[in-house]
Design a protein around this motif. Structure first.
Motif, PDB file in Angstrom:
ATOM      1  N   UNK A 177       0.834  -1.204   0.000  1.00  0.00           N
ATOM      2  CA  UNK A 177       0.000   0.000   0.000  1.00  0.00           C
ATOM      3  C   UNK A 177       0.870   1.256   0.000  1.00  0.00           C
ATOM      4  N   UNK A 178       1.983   1.213   0.736  1.00  0.00           N
ATOM      5  CA  UNK A 178       2.901   2.352   0.740  1.00  0.00           C
ATOM      6  C   UNK A 178       3.520   2.584  -0.624  1.00  0.00           C
ATOM      7  N   UNK A 179       3.872   1.489  -1.306  1.00  0.00           N
ATOM      8  CA  UNK A 179       4.435   1.611  -2.653  1.00  0.00           C
ATOM      9  C   UNK A 179       3.402   2.178  -3.620  1.00  0.00           C
ATOM     10  N   UNK A 180       2.148   1.735  -3.485  1.00  0.00           N
ATOM     11  CA  UNK A 180       1.084   2.255  -4.347  1.00  0.00           C
ATOM     12  C   UNK A 180       0.867   3.743  -4.094  1.00  0.00           C
ATOM     13  N   UNK A 181       0.968   4.157  -2.841  1.00  0.00           N
ATOM     14  CA  UNK A 181       0.798   5.571  -2.511  1.00  0.00           C
ATOM     15  C   UNK A 181       1.889   6.424  -3.149  1.00  0.00           C
ATOM     16  N   UNK A 182       3.101   5.887  -3.225  1.00  0.00           N
ATOM     17  CA  UNK A 182       4.190   6.603  -3.900  1.00  0.00           C
ATOM     18  C   UNK A 182       3.844   6.852  -5.362  1.00  0.00           C
ATOM     19  N   UNK A 183       3.281   5.841  -6.023  1.00  0.00           N
ATOM     20  CA  UNK A 183       2.889   5.996  -7.427  1.00  0.00           C
ATOM     21  C   UNK A 183       1.771   7.021  -7.575  1.00  0.00           C
ATOM     22  N   UNK A 184       0.824   7.004  -6.644  1.00  0.00           N
ATOM     23  CA  UNK A 184      -0.273   7.972  -6.694  1.00  0.00           C
ATOM     24  C   UNK A 184       0.247   9.398  -6.534  1.00  0.00           C
ATOM     25  N   UNK A 185       1.225   9.574  -5.669  1.00  0.00           N
ATOM     26  CA  UNK A 185       1.807  10.902  -5.472  1.00  0.00           C
ATOM     27  C   UNK A 185       2.535  11.367  -6.735  1.00  0.00           C
TER      28      UNK A 185
END
Length: 270
Positions: A177-185
């Motif tokens: 989820x943290x990695x996905x949040x990086x992509x969203x940012x």
């Protein structure tokens, strides 16, 4: 009353901003003489227009700027002549390698390892390996430095993947989820905030590909028995986001294909 014309002054400020961006604190071998000539021509045009309008302060400011740029142009041309084509090529490639290293520091240093953008780091590794291949025939130590960093970053890619697989399912889900949040940012900063003509399709495609991989790993956790409500909610939201990105990718391609070169250039510099 200040003896100055706002429109002409803004043009001088724009030239100085371009100079600061492309020339200040840069190695002279990497500086573009033609861009300097364009800046000189623009400043001289401003000086002429200011003289015709009677704005002495603007004329003096423009003349000082032009003299500074002309002096710098002489130094750049002398450095390029002394280095020759081989030295110029080495300087350009060394600068690219330096920019990649700054990029690594900006995007990865101090960031939790599981959240780091694997797709971006993979691109940087390929870019460094390409620079190594170009530098190697020149027999320069910079080639060895580029290769060393590429190998180090390849090891980092392995460490990132390993860190995401560590711990119990809850910990793995949090890492993904943290990695996905990086992509969203990244999407928000580099795509959502820009016009479609200014979005890089390759970047959007990379983000979608990496998100697809993360969603697949999160789905695997659910199939293996992870039944946390927030995990299911995150998966649902990411599936929707991924579908939106695929749709947006097509719209970006269509917009850029139908736009004129002038419109695309204007969007990139806006």
């Amino acid at each position: 009353m200040v003896d100055i014309d706002a429109e002409l002054h803004e043009r001088l400020l724009a030239c100085e901003e371009q100079y600061t961006l492309h020339f200040a604190e840069q190695v002279r071998l990497t500086r573009d003489p033609q861009m300097l000539r364009s800046l000189i021509a623009e400043v001289q045009t401003v000086a002429q227009a200011a003289g015709q309008r009677g704005y002495a302060a603007v004329v003096q400011l423009a003349q000082r700027q032009a003299q500074h740029y002309e002096h710098e142009l002489q130094l750049v041309e002398a450095a390029l002549h002394e280095a020759g084509p081989k030295g110029q090529a080495i300087a350009r490639m060394t600068r690219r390698a330096s920019l990649l290293m700054h990029c690594y520091t900006r995007h990865f240093s101090g960031q939790p390892r599981p959240t780091r953008d694997v797709g971006l780091l993979s691109e940087m590794v390929q870019a460094l390996r390409g620079l190594h291949q170009q530098l190697a025939p020149l027999g320069q130590k910079q080639a060895d430095i580029a290769l060393s960093f590429a190998q180090r970053w390849e090891q980092e890619l392995q460490h990132i993947e390993q860190s995401r697989a560590q711990g119990e399912q809850r910990a793995q889900a949090a890492s993904l989820a943290g990695a996905a949040n990086t992509l969203l940012q990244t999407y928000s900063a580099c795509c959502l905030a820009r016009r479609r003509l200014a979005v890089r399709p390759a970047l959007l495609g990379r983000l979608a590909g990496e998100m697809q991989r993360l969603v697949g790993a999160m789905e695997a956790l659910r199939r293996d028995g992870l039944s946390l409500p927030h995990h299911a909610e995150s998966l649902s939201a990411l599936h929707k986001q991924l579908a939106d990105w695929h749709q947006e990718y097509g719209q970006v391609i269509q917009a850029q294909r139908s736009a004129s070169l002038a419109d695309r250039s204007a969007a990139l510099t806006a």
